[in-house]
Design a protein around this motif. Sequence first.
Motif, short mmCIF file in Angstrom:
data_model
loop_
_atom_site.label_atom_id
_atom_site.label_comp_id
_atom_site.label_asym_id
_atom_site.label_seq_id
_atom_site.Cartn_x
_atom_site.Cartn_y
_atom_site.Cartn_z
N LEU A 1 0.81 -1.22 0.00
CA LEU A 1 0.00 0.00 0.00
C LEU A 1 0.85 1.26 0.00
N ALA A 2 2.17 1.10 -0.10
CA ALA A 2 3.06 2.25 0.01
C ALA A 2 2.80 3.28 -1.09
N ILE A 3 2.50 2.81 -2.30
CA ILE A 3 2.24 3.74 -3.41
C ILE A 3 1.08 4.65 -3.07
N TYR A 4 0.00 4.06 -2.54
CA TYR A 4 -1.20 4.85 -2.24
C TYR A 4 -0.96 5.78 -1.05
N GLU A 5 -0.14 5.33 -0.10
CA GLU A 5 0.22 6.20 1.02
C GLU A 5 0.98 7.42 0.52
N ASP A 6 1.92 7.19 -0.41
CA ASP A 6 2.67 8.30 -0.98
C ASP A 6 1.77 9.25 -1.77
N LEU A 7 0.82 8.68 -2.52
CA LEU A 7 -0.09 9.52 -3.30
C LEU A 7 -1.00 10.34 -2.39
N GLU A 8 -1.43 9.76 -1.27
CA GLU A 8 -2.23 10.51 -0.30
C GLU A 8 -1.44 11.70 0.24
N LYS A 9 -0.17 11.47 0.48
CA LYS A 9 0.70 12.54 0.97
C LYS A 9 0.85 13.65 -0.07
N ILE A 10 0.98 13.26 -1.34
CA ILE A 10 1.11 14.25 -2.42
C ILE A 10 -0.17 15.07 -2.55
N VAL A 11 -1.34 14.39 -2.43
CA VAL A 11 -2.61 15.11 -2.48
C VAL A 11 -2.71 16.10 -1.33
N GLN A 12 -2.32 15.65 -0.14
CA GLN A 12 -2.43 16.48 1.05
C GLN A 12 -1.61 17.76 0.94
#
Length: 204
Positions: free
Chosen positions: A122-133
């Motif tokens: 799930l690391a990719i989605y965690e990183d994408l959430e951070k980028i959105v934030q």
Amino acid sequence: MTGQNELIKISTLQDRYKLNSRQAVSNRINGLKIQPVARGQISLEQLELLDRLDKHIRGGGAITDFPIQPEVQVDKLDKLNVEPDTNEAMSTTDYLPAINVMAQLIERMMSYTYAPQQRSPLAIYEDLEKIVQFEWILPTSKIKELTGITPKTSKGEEVFIFGSFAFIRTDKIGRETGWKVVHIEFVEQQQLLQSFAKRREPKN
């Protein structure tokens, strides 16, 4: 006073960490392999771990490099009962027991420090959430490095869909196309608003 056995509702974590979606909370819990102790609830110890992760992420880190392992507790060495002879220098062999113990302790500490960490799926989605934030805009090469896919759009299109995320084409970053990462719900809302606005336009 907060009791040690008090349980925390998972539904409160989105507001606690000021996240954009409940999926971001789930990504963190799954990434840390946290198992709720009751339906929809976690323990205080698990909450403390999530608090540490949130601080780690806001400091520029990611869930993949978060140190979950506990710190190594090294017991103090007993003072060596060796009385040096004031008339004779201590030989090297007298130091060997202490040197061997120290070498073993250092080796143990190094094994914890440099142990390879398994990357969460799930690391990719965690990183994408951070980028959105943080509303970062990334060049094409960084998007490919993160997801393994080069975003491309059809002629006249500005949006590339990746799972529950959308990459919106923006201005150039150097020689590369820039991409703004948003949740797919944002794009759907914008499309609905545009469609509604077109219906409201007067016909000639």
